[in-house]
Design an enzyme around this catalytic site. Structure first.
Site, PDB file in Angstrom:
ATOM      1  N   SER A   1      -8.418  33.716  43.805  1.00 24.03           N
ATOM      2  CA  SER A   1      -8.372  34.185  45.192  1.00 24.03           C
ATOM      3  C   SER A   1      -7.242  33.535  45.969  1.00 24.03           C
ATOM      4  O   SER A   1      -7.124  32.310  46.015  1.00 24.03           O
ATOM      5  CB  SER A   1      -9.696  33.878  45.888  1.00 24.03           C
TER       6      SER A   1
ATOM      7  N   HIS B   1     -11.806  33.517  52.715  1.00 18.84           N
ATOM      8  CA  HIS B   1     -13.026  32.939  52.150  1.00 18.84           C
ATOM      9  C   HIS B   1     -12.764  31.630  51.399  1.00 18.84           C
ATOM     10  O   HIS B   1     -13.702  30.906  51.075  1.00 18.84           O
ATOM     11  CB  HIS B   1     -13.739  33.953  51.244  1.00 18.84           C
TER      12      HIS B   1
END
Length: 516
Positions: free
Chosen positions: A196, A87
């Protein structure tokens, strides 16, 4: 003279004493220096990732969404590669990385991606980067609950490397991005936007990759463990990634005594009950009310769980990714009171009427003032976030709601939708916009797919075209065929649209014969 001798003797003694401590002091210094070097090398393996994303716009399928700048983290691994989250770089038009403490950014490209497991590999344009940024070693076993961990990354709130401390809270087997499932480790170290793709370390080895925090909750973060990362890397190394095999059969727990009585099970039988086999084919190895007692040699308990280690249990489907070979999975079931060994076919494929774009941009076809596309999970984002809209679609029997989760069949390979409001044009006077409506038929011919719709419109010779939609409150749209063809060019020009169709649909349309 005596005094001088005394001091001389004392000096010699102190000198001997000092030398006797020297090895100990040197050892401690070396240990501290080694620890500092190890920490420095670890931190040097963590990078900040800068991406410019151009995602799809499902409601304007002829264009892309506005550019979005995002940042995340990554870690150097073997093979001169950087591991991060999908992502962070999915739909990226530009990717750059920046090392800890460095002032320059280095260009990178996406080498491989798994949207299902939210993992991606980056390739750096300047290979000399890896001369001074070595791969971080990965542990080959799962951590235990209560193991201490450190999460490295570049979360929002600053520009330098952040390190947070915590412990492993639990390990589960859960859905990632449907239909893919995998192991997930929960930790109580802070995981925030920007973390992330950063490594989580126990001791001096990486145990997984940070990928999510939980909104409105404190000290809950999630990491993708190395076991899942290794599966991803092996799949990519194979040259033709297949994804993770999975069972598609619906099962339920065997805890309720009345259910056990209904199934006439012996007292010692434990396992998961098959309620809906993945196939109705008579040759399919699982049947309704089979009790799966073992997956491979691993026993399944009455909650449908298997042992992961001494401290953890997970859903038995976790073992599929370990035990499946050549597309089959060994199971032991109890059927009508008797044990039976079966080989279950498993695959990563999971065809759906409404599927995801998987990193592609939507196909579309513009016909006069009408825009057609196939239904996707991305297209469903608007109704999913709008309860009244979802209720209205459900009440009207719109297949986008009533057939959500269905598999394709001979009549419907996919659902074809009106992907945008009708463009303003006199041909649409008196008709309400059919935005979010599913096409049922054109001139009485049921529409199987977007390509089939384009072919139908291409080959029609009738003066009038009738569009029927698959819901209770849908009006009939009747338009003159030649006028619709003539209007297409002006619609494209007025709205600054380059092409009447995506390349795949344009190919179908251009197969039109001269006679038509």
């Amino acid at each position: 003279m005596k005094t001088r001798s005394c001091f001389t003797l004392m000096g010699r003694a102190l000198l001997v004493l000092a030398f006797s401590f020297c090895p100990l002091m040197t050892g401690r210094a070396l240990a501290a220096e080694s620890a500092a070097a190890s920490a420095s090398a670890l931190e040097n393996s963590v990078v900040k990732v800068f991406s410019t994303l151009r995602g799809p716009d499902p409601y304007k399928p002829w264009s892309k969404a506005a550019p979005q700048s995002v940042t995340g983290s990554g870690v150097v691994i073997d093979g001169h590669r950087i591991l991060t989250n999908a992502h962070v770089v999915g739909y990226a038009s530009q990717v750059q990385i920046q090392a800890n403490g460095a002032g320059d950014k280095i260009g990178a490209t996406v080498l491989a991606i798994s949207r299902g497991m939210d993992l991606a590999l980056l390739q750096v344009e300047d290979e000399s980067f890896f001369d001074s940024h070595k791969p971080l070693p990965r542990a080959n076993v799962l951590p235990d609950v209560r193991d201490a961990v450190l999460a490295y990354g570049y979360p929002t709130g600053g520009t330098s490397l952040s390190i947070t401390k915590g412990i492993v809270s639990r390990i589960e087997f859960v859905h990632y991005n449907f239909p893919v499932s995998g192991l997930r480790i929960q930790i109580d170290a802070a995981i925030n936007p920007g973390n992330s793709g950063g490594p989580v370390v126990a001791g001096d080895k990486m145990i997984g990759l940070a990928f999510a925090g939980m909104l409105n909750a404190q000290n809950i973060g999630y990491i993708i463990p190395n076991e899942e990362i290794e599966l991803f890397l092996r799949d990519q190394a194979a040259g033709a990634p297949k994804g993770k095999p999975a069972m598609r059969d619906v099962t339920q727990t065997l805890e309720n005594p009345a259910l056990r009585s209904y199934l006439r099970l012996a007292k010692g039988v434990e396992g998961a009950v098959v309620m809906k086999p993945a196939s109705k084919d008579a040759q399919y190895p699982l049947k309704e009310f089979d009790v799966i007692t073992h997956i491979g040699e691993f026993p399944i308990d009455n909650q449908g769980m298997v042992k992961l280690n001494s401290n953890s249990r997970v859903r038995f489907q976790y073992r599929v990714q370990q035990l499946a070979k050549n597309g089959t999975l060994p199971l032991t079931v109890v059927r009508q009171g008797a044990p039976l060994k079966v080989s279950l076919p498993v695959s990563a494929e999971h065809p759906m009427l409404i599927s995801g774009l998987q990193g592609n941009y939507p196909s579309y076809f513009i016909f006069g003032p009408m825009v057609f596309s196939r239904a996707t999970t991305e297209f469903m984002a608007a109704p999913n976030g709008n309860a009244p809209m979802l209720y209205g679609m459900s009440f009207a029997g719109n297949p986008l709601v009533t057939r959500r989760g269905d598999a394709p069949d001979a009549e419907r390979e996919e659902l074809v939708v009106v992907a945008a409001p009708f463009f303003p044009h006199k041909l649409m006077n008196g008709y309400s916009t059919r935005f979010f409506s599913v096409i049922d038929s054109v001139n009485g011919v049921p529409v199987r797919s977007l390509a089939h719709l384009v072919a139908l419109l291409r080959d029609q010779t009738d003066e009038l075209l009738t569009f029927r939609f698959q819901q209770r409150d849908a009006e009939l749209v009747v338009v003159p065929r030649k006028d619709m063809l003539a209007a297409t060019e002006s619609v494209l020009t007025d709205n600054g649209i380059r092409s009447e169709a995506s390349p795949d649909m344009l190919k179908v349309w251009n197969q039109k014969t001269p006679a038509n």
